[in-house]
Design a protein around this motif. Sequence first.
Motif, PDB file in Angstrom:
ATOM      1  N   ARG A  58       0.989   1.628 -39.057  1.00  0.00           N
ATOM      2  CA  ARG A  58       1.186   0.283 -38.501  1.00  0.00           C
ATOM      3  C   ARG A  58       2.645   0.139 -38.081  1.00  0.00           C
ATOM      4  O   ARG A  58       3.551   0.401 -38.862  1.00  0.00           O
ATOM      5  CB  ARG A  58       0.841  -0.792 -39.535  1.00  0.00           C
ATOM      6  N   TYR A  59       2.860  -0.299 -36.864  1.00  0.00           N
ATOM      7  CA  TYR A  59       4.214  -0.454 -36.332  1.00  0.00           C
ATOM      8  C   TYR A  59       5.005  -1.456 -37.152  1.00  0.00           C
ATOM      9  O   TYR A  59       6.193  -1.277 -37.410  1.00  0.00           O
ATOM     10  CB  TYR A  59       4.161  -0.877 -34.863  1.00  0.00           C
ATOM     11  N   LEU A  60       4.368  -2.525 -37.599  1.00  0.00           N
ATOM     12  CA  LEU A  60       5.078  -3.580 -38.321  1.00  0.00           C
ATOM     13  C   LEU A  60       5.308  -3.261 -39.797  1.00  0.00           C
ATOM     14  O   LEU A  60       5.883  -4.073 -40.511  1.00  0.00           O
ATOM     15  CB  LEU A  60       4.343  -4.904 -38.173  1.00  0.00           C
ATOM     16  N   ASP A  61       4.874  -2.069 -40.259  1.00  0.00           N
ATOM     17  CA  ASP A  61       5.203  -1.680 -41.634  1.00  0.00           C
ATOM     18  C   ASP A  61       6.710  -1.552 -41.806  1.00  0.00           C
ATOM     19  O   ASP A  61       7.227  -1.746 -42.902  1.00  0.00           O
ATOM     20  CB  ASP A  61       4.515  -0.364 -42.011  1.00  0.00           C
ATOM     21  N   SER A  66      16.491  -6.109 -34.980  1.00  0.00           N
ATOM     22  CA  SER A  66      17.322  -6.815 -34.005  1.00  0.00           C
ATOM     23  C   SER A  66      16.658  -8.118 -33.573  1.00  0.00           C
ATOM     24  O   SER A  66      15.426  -8.226 -33.495  1.00  0.00           O
ATOM     25  CB  SER A  66      17.591  -5.938 -32.782  1.00  0.00           C
ATOM     26  N   ALA A  67      17.475  -9.090 -33.244  1.00  0.00           N
ATOM     27  CA  ALA A  67      16.967 -10.385 -32.781  1.00  0.00           C
ATOM     28  C   ALA A  67      16.195 -10.233 -31.480  1.00  0.00           C
ATOM     29  O   ALA A  67      15.175 -10.891 -31.277  1.00  0.00           O
ATOM     30  CB  ALA A  67      18.129 -11.358 -32.600  1.00  0.00           C
ATOM     31  N   GLU A  68      16.654  -9.318 -30.603  1.00  0.00           N
ATOM     32  CA  GLU A  68      15.988  -9.113 -29.318  1.00  0.00           C
ATOM     33  C   GLU A  68      14.569  -8.573 -29.523  1.00  0.00           C
ATOM     34  O   GLU A  68      13.611  -9.056 -28.921  1.00  0.00           O
ATOM     35  CB  GLU A  68      16.786  -8.149 -28.437  1.00  0.00           C
ATOM     36  N   ALA A  69      14.426  -7.554 -30.356  1.00  0.00           N
ATOM     37  CA  ALA A  69      13.106  -6.963 -30.600  1.00  0.00           C
ATOM     38  C   ALA A  69      12.185  -7.955 -31.298  1.00  0.00           C
ATOM     39  O   ALA A  69      10.999  -8.049 -30.967  1.00  0.00           O
ATOM     40  CB  ALA A  69      13.235  -5.686 -31.427  1.00  0.00           C
ATOM     41  N   LEU A  70      12.717  -8.709 -32.245  1.00  0.00           N
ATOM     42  CA  LEU A  70      11.895  -9.706 -32.936  1.00  0.00           C
ATOM     43  C   LEU A  70      11.432 -10.800 -31.974  1.00  0.00           C
ATOM     44  O   LEU A  70      10.283 -11.256 -32.051  1.00  0.00           O
ATOM     45  CB  LEU A  70      12.667 -10.301 -34.114  1.00  0.00           C
ATOM     46  N   ALA A  71      12.289 -11.185 -31.037  1.00  0.00           N
ATOM     47  CA  ALA A  71      11.908 -12.186 -30.046  1.00  0.00           C
ATOM     48  C   ALA A  71      10.810 -11.649 -29.125  1.00  0.00           C
ATOM     49  O   ALA A  71       9.874 -12.368 -28.775  1.00  0.00           O
ATOM     50  CB  ALA A  71      13.122 -12.616 -29.226  1.00  0.00           C
ATOM     51  N   GLN A  72      10.913 -10.375 -28.751  1.00  0.00           N
ATOM     52  CA  GLN A  72       9.879  -9.777 -27.906  1.00  0.00           C
ATOM     53  C   GLN A  72       8.544  -9.709 -28.646  1.00  0.00           C
ATOM     54  O   GLN A  72       7.497 -10.005 -28.073  1.00  0.00           O
ATOM     55  CB  GLN A  72      10.293  -8.384 -27.448  1.00  0.00           C
ATOM     56  N   LEU A  73       8.578  -9.338 -29.908  1.00  0.00           N
ATOM     57  CA  LEU A  73       7.336  -9.300 -30.690  1.00  0.00           C
ATOM     58  C   LEU A  73       6.717 -10.686 -30.818  1.00  0.00           C
ATOM     59  O   LEU A  73       5.496 -10.835 -30.760  1.00  0.00           O
ATOM     60  CB  LEU A  73       7.601  -8.714 -32.086  1.00  0.00           C
ATOM     61  N   ALA A  74       7.559 -11.695 -30.979  1.00  0.00           N
ATOM     62  CA  ALA A  74       7.060 -13.073 -31.108  1.00  0.00           C
ATOM     63  C   ALA A  74       6.399 -13.550 -29.815  1.00  0.00           C
ATOM     64  O   ALA A  74       5.529 -14.424 -29.846  1.00  0.00           O
ATOM     65  CB  ALA A  74       8.202 -14.009 -31.500  1.00  0.00           C
ATOM     66  N   ALA A  75       6.780 -12.971 -28.688  1.00  0.00           N
ATOM     67  CA  ALA A  75       6.220 -13.380 -27.399  1.00  0.00           C
ATOM     68  C   ALA A  75       4.880 -12.716 -27.095  1.00  0.00           C
ATOM     69  O   ALA A  75       4.227 -13.062 -26.117  1.00  0.00           O
ATOM     70  CB  ALA A  75       7.212 -13.056 -26.277  1.00  0.00           C
ATOM     71  N   PHE A  76       4.448 -11.772 -27.923  1.00  0.00           N
ATOM     72  CA  PHE A  76       3.160 -11.105 -27.693  1.00  0.00           C
ATOM     73  C   PHE A  76       2.015 -12.096 -27.827  1.00  0.00           C
ATOM     74  O   PHE A  76       2.131 -13.104 -28.523  1.00  0.00           O
ATOM     75  CB  PHE A  76       2.943 -10.002 -28.728  1.00  0.00           C
ATOM     76  N   ALA A  80      -1.582  -9.654 -31.377  1.00  0.00           N
ATOM     77  CA  ALA A  80      -1.351  -8.364 -30.733  1.00  0.00           C
ATOM     78  C   ALA A  80      -0.366  -7.491 -31.510  1.00  0.00           C
ATOM     79  O   ALA A  80      -0.587  -6.292 -31.663  1.00  0.00           O
ATOM     80  CB  ALA A  80      -0.870  -8.558 -29.299  1.00  0.00           C
ATOM     81  N   ALA A  81       0.711  -8.073 -32.003  1.00  0.00           N
ATOM     82  CA  ALA A  81       1.717  -7.284 -32.719  1.00  0.00           C
ATOM     83  C   ALA A  81       1.137  -6.659 -33.981  1.00  0.00           C
ATOM     84  O   ALA A  81       1.520  -5.551 -34.364  1.00  0.00           O
ATOM     85  CB  ALA A  81       2.923  -8.146 -33.065  1.00  0.00           C
ATOM     86  N   ASP A  82       0.187  -7.329 -34.612  1.00  0.00           N
ATOM     87  CA  ASP A  82      -0.429  -6.783 -35.824  1.00  0.00           C
ATOM     88  C   ASP A  82      -1.297  -5.562 -35.548  1.00  0.00           C
ATOM     89  O   ASP A  82      -1.591  -4.795 -36.453  1.00  0.00           O
ATOM     90  CB  ASP A  82      -1.280  -7.852 -36.517  1.00  0.00           C
ATOM     91  N   ARG A  83      -1.717  -5.386 -34.298  1.00  0.00           N
ATOM     92  CA  ARG A  83      -2.569  -4.247 -33.952  1.00  0.00           C
ATOM     93  C   ARG A  83      -1.775  -3.045 -33.448  1.00  0.00           C
ATOM     94  O   ARG A  83      -2.356  -2.005 -33.148  1.00  0.00           O
ATOM     95  CB  ARG A  83      -3.599  -4.669 -32.904  1.00  0.00           C
ATOM     96  N   LEU A  84      -0.452  -3.191 -33.335  1.00  0.00           N
ATOM     97  CA  LEU A  84       0.377  -2.077 -32.870  1.00  0.00           C
ATOM     98  C   LEU A  84       0.412  -0.965 -33.907  1.00  0.00           C
ATOM     99  O   LEU A  84       0.579  -1.211 -35.103  1.00  0.00           O
ATOM    100  CB  LEU A  84       1.808  -2.548 -32.605  1.00  0.00           C
ATOM    101  N   GLN A 119      10.348  -0.032 -25.240  1.00  0.00           N
ATOM    102  CA  GLN A 119      10.645  -1.162 -24.361  1.00  0.00           C
ATOM    103  C   GLN A 119       9.395  -2.033 -24.303  1.00  0.00           C
ATOM    104  O   GLN A 119       8.420  -1.676 -23.662  1.00  0.00           O
ATOM    105  CB  GLN A 119      11.024  -0.672 -22.966  1.00  0.00           C
ATOM    106  N   PHE A 120       9.403  -3.163 -24.967  1.00  0.00           N
ATOM    107  CA  PHE A 120       8.219  -4.005 -25.084  1.00  0.00           C
ATOM    108  C   PHE A 120       7.989  -4.921 -23.891  1.00  0.00           C
ATOM    109  O   PHE A 120       6.897  -5.424 -23.707  1.00  0.00           O
ATOM    110  CB  PHE A 120       8.315  -4.889 -26.333  1.00  0.00           C
ATOM    111  N   SER A 121       8.994  -5.148 -23.079  1.00  0.00           N
ATOM    112  CA  SER A 121       8.918  -6.212 -22.076  1.00  0.00           C
ATOM    113  C   SER A 121       7.749  -6.077 -21.106  1.00  0.00           C
ATOM    114  O   SER A 121       7.252  -7.073 -20.603  1.00  0.00           O
ATOM    115  CB  SER A 121      10.229  -6.298 -21.304  1.00  0.00           C
ATOM    116  N   ARG A 122       7.265  -4.855 -20.815  1.00  0.00           N
ATOM    117  CA  ARG A 122       6.212  -4.701 -19.816  1.00  0.00           C
ATOM    118  C   ARG A 122       4.886  -4.218 -20.406  1.00  0.00           C
ATOM    119  O   ARG A 122       3.960  -3.921 -19.671  1.00  0.00           O
ATOM    120  CB  ARG A 122       6.655  -3.711 -18.749  1.00  0.00           C
TER     121      ARG A 122
END
Length: 133
Positions: A58-61, A66-76, A80-84, A119-122
């Motif tokens: 699990r990616y979230l294990d 970083s604040a940037e990565a956490l913000a990107q995950l929050a925008a999913f 969705a983030a739980d299934r990564l 790179q999560f943005s796309r």
Amino acid sequence: MAEPVVRVELTASFLDRLAAIESFLTEADAASAYDRLLGELRTTVIPNLRRFPRIGRRYLDQPPQSAEALAQLAAFPAGAADRLREYPHGDYLILYTVATPGHLVHLLSIRHHRELSFQFSRLWAGPAGSPDR
């Protein structure tokens, strides 16, 4: 009872990353390494994910800090983030998601293990489809 068939789909972002890897390895006079990677994806990675879709960790294990990565995950999209999941293969990490109820795997990205981050943005954009099915 037969195991359900799991479909593995490559997203536009995964294909973009493969193209970037190909360019890098070609410029480094290592095109054979790219050919090996493609062969391993076909013969090992994809068959493993078809048989054991939750084989990756699990990616979230170990969530990003970083604040940037956490913000990107929050925008999913919701959930969705739980299934990564992350699937390590040789020198590469493959980011993928397993759609509920588990009969569809989307390969989202691939990177060399020494790269800083995915790179999560796309990952959820583009014509190849959304892993939220």
